[in-house]
Each structure stands twice: as C-alpha cells, then as structure tokens.
Design a protein around this motif. Structure first.
Motif, PDB file in Angstrom:
ATOM      1  N   ASP A   1       0.829  -1.206   0.000  1.00  0.00           N
ATOM      2  CA  ASP A   1       0.000   0.000   0.000  1.00  0.00           C
ATOM      3  C   ASP A   1       0.864   1.256   0.000  1.00  0.00           C
ATOM      4  O   ASP A   1       0.554   2.242  -0.694  1.00  0.00           O
ATOM      5  CB  ASP A   1      -0.920   0.001   1.215  1.00  0.00           C
ATOM      6  N   LEU A   2       1.949   1.233   0.776  1.00  0.00           N
ATOM      7  CA  LEU A   2       2.821   2.409   0.831  1.00  0.00           C
ATOM      8  C   LEU A   2       3.436   2.697  -0.544  1.00  0.00           C
ATOM      9  O   LEU A   2       3.488   3.846  -0.983  1.00  0.00           O
ATOM     10  CB  LEU A   2       3.915   2.185   1.875  1.00  0.00           C
ATOM     11  N   SER A   3       3.865   1.646  -1.223  1.00  0.00           N
ATOM     12  CA  SER A   3       4.511   1.843  -2.526  1.00  0.00           C
ATOM     13  C   SER A   3       3.520   2.364  -3.556  1.00  0.00           C
ATOM     14  O   SER A   3       3.790   3.352  -4.277  1.00  0.00           O
ATOM     15  CB  SER A   3       5.130   0.526  -2.995  1.00  0.00           C
ATOM     16  N   TYR A   4       2.362   1.721  -3.676  1.00  0.00           N
ATOM     17  CA  TYR A   4       1.402   2.119  -4.700  1.00  0.00           C
ATOM     18  C   TYR A   4       0.622   3.364  -4.296  1.00  0.00           C
ATOM     19  O   TYR A   4       0.109   4.081  -5.174  1.00  0.00           O
ATOM     20  CB  TYR A   4       0.444   0.960  -4.997  1.00  0.00           C
ATOM     21  N   ASP A   5       0.521   3.647  -2.987  1.00  0.00           N
ATOM     22  CA  ASP A   5      -0.137   4.898  -2.581  1.00  0.00           C
ATOM     23  C   ASP A   5       0.668   6.119  -3.021  1.00  0.00           C
ATOM     24  O   ASP A   5       0.103   7.199  -3.270  1.00  0.00           O
ATOM     25  CB  ASP A   5      -0.329   4.920  -1.060  1.00  0.00           C
ATOM     26  N   ARG A   6       1.979   5.956  -3.102  1.00  0.00           N
ATOM     27  CA  ARG A   6       2.803   7.068  -3.588  1.00  0.00           C
ATOM     28  C   ARG A   6       2.478   7.372  -5.059  1.00  0.00           C
ATOM     29  O   ARG A   6       2.407   8.543  -5.464  1.00  0.00           O
ATOM     30  CB  ARG A   6       4.270   6.712  -3.433  1.00  0.00           C
ATOM     31  N   LEU A   7       2.285   6.318  -5.842  1.00  0.00           N
ATOM     32  CA  LEU A   7       1.898   6.536  -7.240  1.00  0.00           C
ATOM     33  C   LEU A   7       0.514   7.163  -7.329  1.00  0.00           C
ATOM     34  O   LEU A   7       0.273   8.083  -8.145  1.00  0.00           O
ATOM     35  CB  LEU A   7       1.918   5.207  -8.000  1.00  0.00           C
ATOM     36  N   LEU A   8      -0.398   6.667  -6.481  1.00  0.00           N
ATOM     37  CA  LEU A   8      -1.755   7.199  -6.474  1.00  0.00           C
ATOM     38  C   LEU A   8      -1.773   8.659  -6.045  1.00  0.00           C
ATOM     39  O   LEU A   8      -2.491   9.501  -6.609  1.00  0.00           O
ATOM     40  CB  LEU A   8      -2.626   6.343  -5.557  1.00  0.00           C
TER      41      LEU A   8
ATOM     42  N   THR B   1       1.490   7.343 -14.845  1.00  0.00           N
ATOM     43  CA  THR B   1       2.034   6.917 -13.556  1.00  0.00           C
ATOM     44  C   THR B   1       1.324   5.671 -13.043  1.00  0.00           C
ATOM     45  O   THR B   1       1.948   4.719 -12.567  1.00  0.00           O
ATOM     46  CB  THR B   1       1.899   8.045 -12.523  1.00  0.00           C
ATOM     47  N   LEU B   2      -0.011   5.664 -13.138  1.00  0.00           N
ATOM     48  CA  LEU B   2      -0.774   4.514 -12.659  1.00  0.00           C
ATOM     49  C   LEU B   2      -0.678   3.332 -13.600  1.00  0.00           C
ATOM     50  O   LEU B   2      -0.985   2.196 -13.214  1.00  0.00           O
ATOM     51  CB  LEU B   2      -2.241   4.910 -12.482  1.00  0.00           C
ATOM     52  N   ALA B   3      -0.239   3.580 -14.850  1.00  0.00           N
ATOM     53  CA  ALA B   3      -0.147   2.488 -15.817  1.00  0.00           C
ATOM     54  C   ALA B   3       0.973   1.509 -15.478  1.00  0.00           C
ATOM     55  O   ALA B   3       1.091   0.458 -16.127  1.00  0.00           O
ATOM     56  CB  ALA B   3       0.048   3.057 -17.224  1.00  0.00           C
ATOM     57  N   GLN B   4       1.819   1.820 -14.495  1.00  0.00           N
ATOM     58  CA  GLN B   4       2.862   0.878 -14.100  1.00  0.00           C
ATOM     59  C   GLN B   4       2.255  -0.410 -13.560  1.00  0.00           C
ATOM     60  O   GLN B   4       2.883  -1.462 -13.611  1.00  0.00           O
ATOM     61  CB  GLN B   4       3.767   1.524 -13.043  1.00  0.00           C
ATOM     62  N   ALA B   5       1.035  -0.335 -13.008  1.00  0.00           N
ATOM     63  CA  ALA B   5       0.295  -1.536 -12.619  1.00  0.00           C
ATOM     64  C   ALA B   5      -0.593  -1.918 -13.797  1.00  0.00           C
ATOM     65  O   ALA B   5      -1.709  -1.437 -13.953  1.00  0.00           O
ATOM     66  CB  ALA B   5      -0.529  -1.261 -11.366  1.00  0.00           C
TER      67      ALA B   5
ATOM     68  N   VAL C   1      -8.391   1.750 -13.406  1.00  0.00           N
ATOM     69  CA  VAL C   1      -8.372   3.062 -12.743  1.00  0.00           C
ATOM     70  C   VAL C   1      -9.750   3.700 -12.868  1.00  0.00           C
ATOM     71  O   VAL C   1     -10.358   3.685 -13.943  1.00  0.00           O
ATOM     72  CB  VAL C   1      -7.294   3.985 -13.357  1.00  0.00           C
ATOM     73  N   PHE C   2     -10.221   4.258 -11.763  1.00  0.00           N
ATOM     74  CA  PHE C   2     -11.496   4.972 -11.720  1.00  0.00           C
ATOM     75  C   PHE C   2     -11.250   6.358 -11.133  1.00  0.00           C
ATOM     76  O   PHE C   2     -10.428   6.499 -10.203  1.00  0.00           O
ATOM     77  CB  PHE C   2     -12.524   4.219 -10.859  1.00  0.00           C
ATOM     78  N   TYR C   3     -11.960   7.365 -11.655  1.00  0.00           N
ATOM     79  CA  TYR C   3     -11.784   8.708 -11.100  1.00  0.00           C
ATOM     80  C   TYR C   3     -13.081   9.481 -11.252  1.00  0.00           C
ATOM     81  O   TYR C   3     -13.950   9.146 -12.073  1.00  0.00           O
ATOM     82  CB  TYR C   3     -10.635   9.441 -11.792  1.00  0.00           C
ATOM     83  N   LYS C   4     -13.181  10.542 -10.503  1.00  0.00           N
ATOM     84  CA  LYS C   4     -14.345  11.420 -10.561  1.00  0.00           C
ATOM     85  C   LYS C   4     -13.945  12.785 -10.042  1.00  0.00           C
ATOM     86  O   LYS C   4     -13.289  12.890  -8.995  1.00  0.00           O
ATOM     87  CB  LYS C   4     -15.485  10.853  -9.720  1.00  0.00           C
ATOM     88  N   VAL C   5     -14.334  13.826 -10.777  1.00  0.00           N
ATOM     89  CA  VAL C   5     -14.107  15.212 -10.352  1.00  0.00           C
ATOM     90  C   VAL C   5     -15.469  15.885 -10.300  1.00  0.00           C
ATOM     91  O   VAL C   5     -16.241  15.834 -11.270  1.00  0.00           O
ATOM     92  CB  VAL C   5     -13.174  15.951 -11.336  1.00  0.00           C
ATOM     93  N   GLU C   6     -15.736  16.504  -9.178  1.00  0.00           N
ATOM     94  CA  GLU C   6     -17.026  17.165  -9.022  1.00  0.00           C
ATOM     95  C   GLU C   6     -16.869  18.406  -8.157  1.00  0.00           C
ATOM     96  O   GLU C   6     -15.895  18.544  -7.412  1.00  0.00           O
ATOM     97  CB  GLU C   6     -18.039  16.217  -8.406  1.00  0.00           C
TER      98      GLU C   6
ATOM     99  N   LEU D   1      -4.988  -5.438  -7.581  1.00  0.00           N
ATOM    100  CA  LEU D   1      -4.344  -6.650  -8.088  1.00  0.00           C
ATOM    101  C   LEU D   1      -2.828  -6.588  -7.948  1.00  0.00           C
ATOM    102  O   LEU D   1      -2.187  -7.534  -7.463  1.00  0.00           O
ATOM    103  CB  LEU D   1      -4.738  -6.849  -9.560  1.00  0.00           C
ATOM    104  N   SER D   2      -2.229  -5.505  -8.374  1.00  0.00           N
ATOM    105  CA  SER D   2      -0.767  -5.385  -8.290  1.00  0.00           C
ATOM    106  C   SER D   2      -0.305  -5.328  -6.831  1.00  0.00           C
ATOM    107  O   SER D   2       0.755  -5.867  -6.479  1.00  0.00           O
ATOM    108  CB  SER D   2      -0.288  -4.141  -9.034  1.00  0.00           C
ATOM    109  N   ARG D   3      -1.076  -4.654  -6.024  1.00  0.00           N
ATOM    110  CA  ARG D   3      -0.739  -4.597  -4.599  1.00  0.00           C
ATOM    111  C   ARG D   3      -0.720  -5.990  -3.974  1.00  0.00           C
ATOM    112  O   ARG D   3       0.214  -6.357  -3.252  1.00  0.00           O
ATOM    113  CB  ARG D   3      -1.731  -3.706  -3.842  1.00  0.00           C
ATOM    114  N   GLU D   4      -1.792  -6.752  -4.254  1.00  0.00           N
ATOM    115  CA  GLU D   4      -1.867  -8.093  -3.691  1.00  0.00           C
ATOM    116  C   GLU D   4      -0.754  -8.976  -4.224  1.00  0.00           C
ATOM    117  O   GLU D   4      -0.185  -9.803  -3.492  1.00  0.00           O
ATOM    118  CB  GLU D   4      -3.226  -8.724  -4.007  1.00  0.00           C
ATOM    119  N   GLU D   5      -0.408  -8.809  -5.495  1.00  0.00           N
ATOM    120  CA  GLU D   5       0.674  -9.605  -6.073  1.00  0.00           C
ATOM    121  C   GLU D   5       2.006  -9.273  -5.406  1.00  0.00           C
ATOM    122  O   GLU D   5       2.800 -10.165  -5.079  1.00  0.00           O
ATOM    123  CB  GLU D   5       0.748  -9.346  -7.580  1.00  0.00           C
TER     124      GLU D   5
END
Length: 492
Positions: free
Chosen positions: A58-65, A94-98, A103-108, A173-177
């Motif tokens: 989580d720490l590694s991929y949270d940095r990308l997020l 950046t997120l494509a490394q996984a 990827v899901f996003y929303k801006v409101e 998925l990548s995190r769990e792997e």
C-alpha cells in the motif's frame, strides 16, 4: 545389590521393556516443547510479515496514487466562474505501471456538480473530510476492491469560489501480487529458520541428556554392593540429581550396615541363651539317666529349661520388636497422634505382668488429650521397655515399695512422661552408659541390654529429650519430654 536368577532376570527385562514403552519420554517432551514454541513464534512472525507486506505494498502504490492525484489537482481551475480540468496524460501514465489494474476517477464541484469521470462513483472516506488533506481507503466498486485517494479543496478567484472534490481509485491486483511475493519470500526464510532451529533442538536434546546417560552408565558399570558416592562432573541442572542419588545410596548403605549390625546383635543375643538351654537340656537328660536322681531334681531341671525358654522367647520378641521399630522409624512419617493412647495401652499390657511379679503399676494423668507428631507403635514400644525395666529392678529391693508410677504432665511447650521406680537406682557413673547397646549394669538381673538403646533411638527420632533422675528416697526416674503439636493458629 542382589543378583537375580536367569528366569527372574529375563522376566524383569520383559517387564522393564513394557514399562519403557509406556513411560513418557523426557527427550520427546523437550523436542515437543521446543517445536511448539518455535511454531508459535513462526506463526506470529508470519502474521506480522503478512501485515507488513500489505502495508509495504500500500505504501509503494499509494505514492503513485498520490502523485497522479496531485497532477490532476494541479490542472483544476476556474474559467468564467466554472470549474474546468484538463487531466494530464502523465497522471494515468504513472498509474499504468500496474498493468493489470483498472483506474477509476471522478471530479465534481459541490456547487456545480459532476464535472468528469465515472458519474456513479459515489465514494466517501471513512473519516470526516479535511480540506487539502489526501485520504486513502479501501472500498468496493464495480465488483472489485479498490484503493481510493480522496481530496477536497477550495478554488477561488476574484468573482467566485467553489469546493472541488477529486476521487481517484485503482484496483488492488498489483498490490496483492506484490504483498504475496514479499510474504512468500519472508515465509520461506521463517520456515527455513524454524527447521534449522528444530534440528538444533533435536541435536541439543541429545547433548542436554548426555549427563543423565553418564550417570546411568556410571551406575550400571558398578560392581554389586558398591554404594560409594557418584564422583563425576555434571552440569548444575543435574547436580542436585547426583546429590540425591548419593544421599539415597548413603541411606541404603546405612540401612545395610544397620541390618548387618542387627544380624550380629541377634546372633549375640541368641547364642548365650541357646547355649544355656542346651546345657540345661543335657543336664536334665543326665539326671533322667541316673537311677539315683530324685523327682525333685528332675522337676528342678525341667523348670530351669522352661525358664530359659521363657528368657529366649522374650529375647526373640524384643529383637523382633526392635527390627519393626527400626523399620518404622526409617519408612514412616510422623503423624498427628494422641500421646495418651500408647501410654495407656502400655500400662494396661504391663499391669497384670507387673502384678504377678509383686509390683503395683499405676498411671497418674489428668489430661484428656495430648497431641504430638509421632509414631504410636514406636512410642508404645518405648513405654513397654521403660515399664518392664522399672518393674524388673523394683523386684530386687525388698525394703523399697514394689511400685512403679507412670506420670503424664503438661507444660507450655511440651508433655512430660515420668516412669518412677523405687529400686536400688542407677549410679551416676552409669547413667550415660545405660543407653549403650548391650550394656548391663547388673548381670544378676535378667535382661538383654537392648531395650534402653531402642528407647534412645525412638526418642531421638521424635526430637524428644530423655533424662535419668534419682527417685527420693531412692530409685530411678526416666523422664521423657515430647514437644506439643502447634497448629497454625497457635502462632498468631
């Protein structure tokens, strides 16, 4: 040691083999305890590794997020009082490394409403929102567990101000792997360490038990009858076992020596009356062969044989009682008992015998109960010896009253027993020697010289005290003090 016959030895080996199979194994318990401890430690380590691997992923991929979220946030602005965003390609790169993750996003905007992204993405963090603070959390979306990054901030210009909310999510998925890979490597290391530790425990159990095998071999290699102390170097943990075995062999050696002494005592005591009985029987036989022998002489000779048989019977009885008392003193623990019980029983048994010999035996006691820690049988034998001795010597002085008095008195810390006679008494020079085995002050009085020695052994075993006093106007008083039994409440 005693050597067994071959049949008994084979039977014993068979029984020992069965007992060995049923006996618990100290080595097995040691190994089992070690395996259980290592298993518990390994389980805790694996659980900690699993949690750590999840947090590391989580720490590694949270940095990308976080990086992608900040890039999106930098491109949010106000154009003609409306919120607009130009999502940079680098954010998704950046997120494509996984590669396998979605990827899901929303801006409101709270004032303007939905701006871009997945309109049905209605996700809120578990904690209350704080402006300009990014929050990470896991939540189900579109049938998958998604890791979300959530931020909310104000956008202002001279004419208006709005609150913008950006939600960016990525499947796990990548995190769990990554967590599984880290966990697998770490578990392999833990299992390897555990196996090495168990192997060392198995080897160590053999080394730890080697001193016991050394003691076993030292005992097995000894010749029969060798009860000398074990003199081998042992660790501190087995030192007390070696000391206990040495103490046990010392007690066994003392018992064997006592048995040898008892056998010698018995032979010594029985040799003289048997020789005398043989001489009396031969004399009676010669009188019977003589034609000039009168019936009175024949009767006198037979009466002497009967008396000698009675003496021999008393000697055998005394020796047997001594053997029983010696055995009880070595094998029986002292128990709570009433001191009056054996005293009263001894007086009753000896009263009729004393009366037949012209001696009046009386018991003076006002107590109803006298509790001590002792052995009732041994104390009864002690009292019988003291009373018999007092009666025997009271008969020798015709001028003194033929009376023996047994007194029991109570003091603060002890009970006192007195056996009083009015015979000729014991000279001061002999008072210390009367307790020696086979010592007899007067050989014109029947006796074996063993009774008072047994009295001393019984008194010493009960941690009591015995004194020899003079009776006024003359005679002897044996005084024995037994400590009272004190209950726990008596000391408070």
């Amino acid at each position: 040691m005693w050597q067994k016959s071959p049949n008994h030895q084979s039977l014993s080996e068979e029984e020992e083999s069965k007992a060995l199979k049923k006996a618990p194994s100290l080595r097995f318990r040691f190994i089992l305890a070690g395996v259980l401890v290592i298993g518990i430690i390994a389980s805790l380590a694996i659980n900690l590794i699993f949690d750590y691997s999840q947090k590391l992923a989580d720490l590694s991929y949270d940095r990308l997020l976080r990086s992608a979220l900040l890039q999106m946030d930098e491109n949010v602005g106000l154009i003609r009082n409306e919120v607009s965003i130009d999502i940079p390609w680098s954010a998704f790169a950046t997120l494509a490394q996984a590669e396998e993750d979605r990827v899901f996003y929303k801006v409101e905007s709270l004032e303007q409403g939905f701006i871009t992204g997945y309109q049905d993405l209605n996700s809120f963090p578990p904690n209350p929102p704080v402006l300009d603070q990014i929050q990470f959390y896991d939540q189900m979306f579109s049938g998958e567990m998604v890791r979300f990054a959530w931020v909310q901030r104000y956008i202002t210009d001279p004419e208006t101000a709005q609150t913008v909310r950006i939600i960016l999510g990525q499947t796990r998925l990548s995190r769990e792997e990554m967590a599984a890979a880290v966990t697998q490597k770490a578990v392999e290391v833990v299992v390897l360490i555990a196996l090495v530790a168990i192997t060392l425990i198995i080897i160590g159990s053999h080394l730890v038990l080697r001193p016991l095998h050394r003691i076993e071999r030292a005992l097995e290699e000894r010749v029969m009858g060798d009860l000398t102390p074990i003199d081998i170097n042992t660790p501190k943990e087995t030192h007390h076992l070696k000391v206990a075995i040495n103490h046990f062999m010392a007690r066994l050696q003392a018992n064997l020596e006592q048995l040898e002494n008892y056998t010698a005592d018995a032979a010594h005591q029985l040799r003289t009356p048997l020789a005398s009985l043989r001489a009396l029987a031969e004399n009676a036989r010669d009188i019977g062969y003589s034609n000039s022998a009168s019936p009175e002489k024949q009767h006198q000779a037979l009466e002497s044989i009967v008396q000698q048989c009675d003496t021999l019977s008393q000697t055998v009885t005394l020796l047997l009682n001594q053997a029983v008392v010696s055995h009880r003193l070595q094998t029986h623990r002292l128990e709570l008992m009433d001191l009056l019980v054996p005293i009263t029983a001894s007086c009753r048994e000896q009263a009729l015998t004393a009366l037949r010999q012209g001696v009046h035996l009386s018991l003076e006691c006002e107590l109803k109960e006298s509790l001590i820690l002792g052995d009732s049988f041994s104390i009864q034998q002690m009292m019988q010896n003291l009373i018999e001795n007092a009666v025997r010597y009271s008969q020798q002085d015709q001028d003194a009253p033929a009376e023996v008095i047994v007194q029991v008195m109570e003091f603060d810390l002890f009970y006192r027993i007195k056996v009083i006679d009015y015979g000729e008494g014991i000279p001061e020079s002999e008072k210390e020697r009367v307790f020696e085995r086979f010592y007899r002050g007067r050989y014109d009085v029947a006796g074996t010289g063993v009774g008072l020695s047994m009295v001393r052994d019984i008194v010493n075993h009960h941690s009591a005290r015995v004194n020899i006093l003079n009776t006024e106007p003359k005679g002897t008083t044996f005084q024995v003090d037994f400590a009272k039994h004190r209950f726990d409440g008596d000391n408070q």
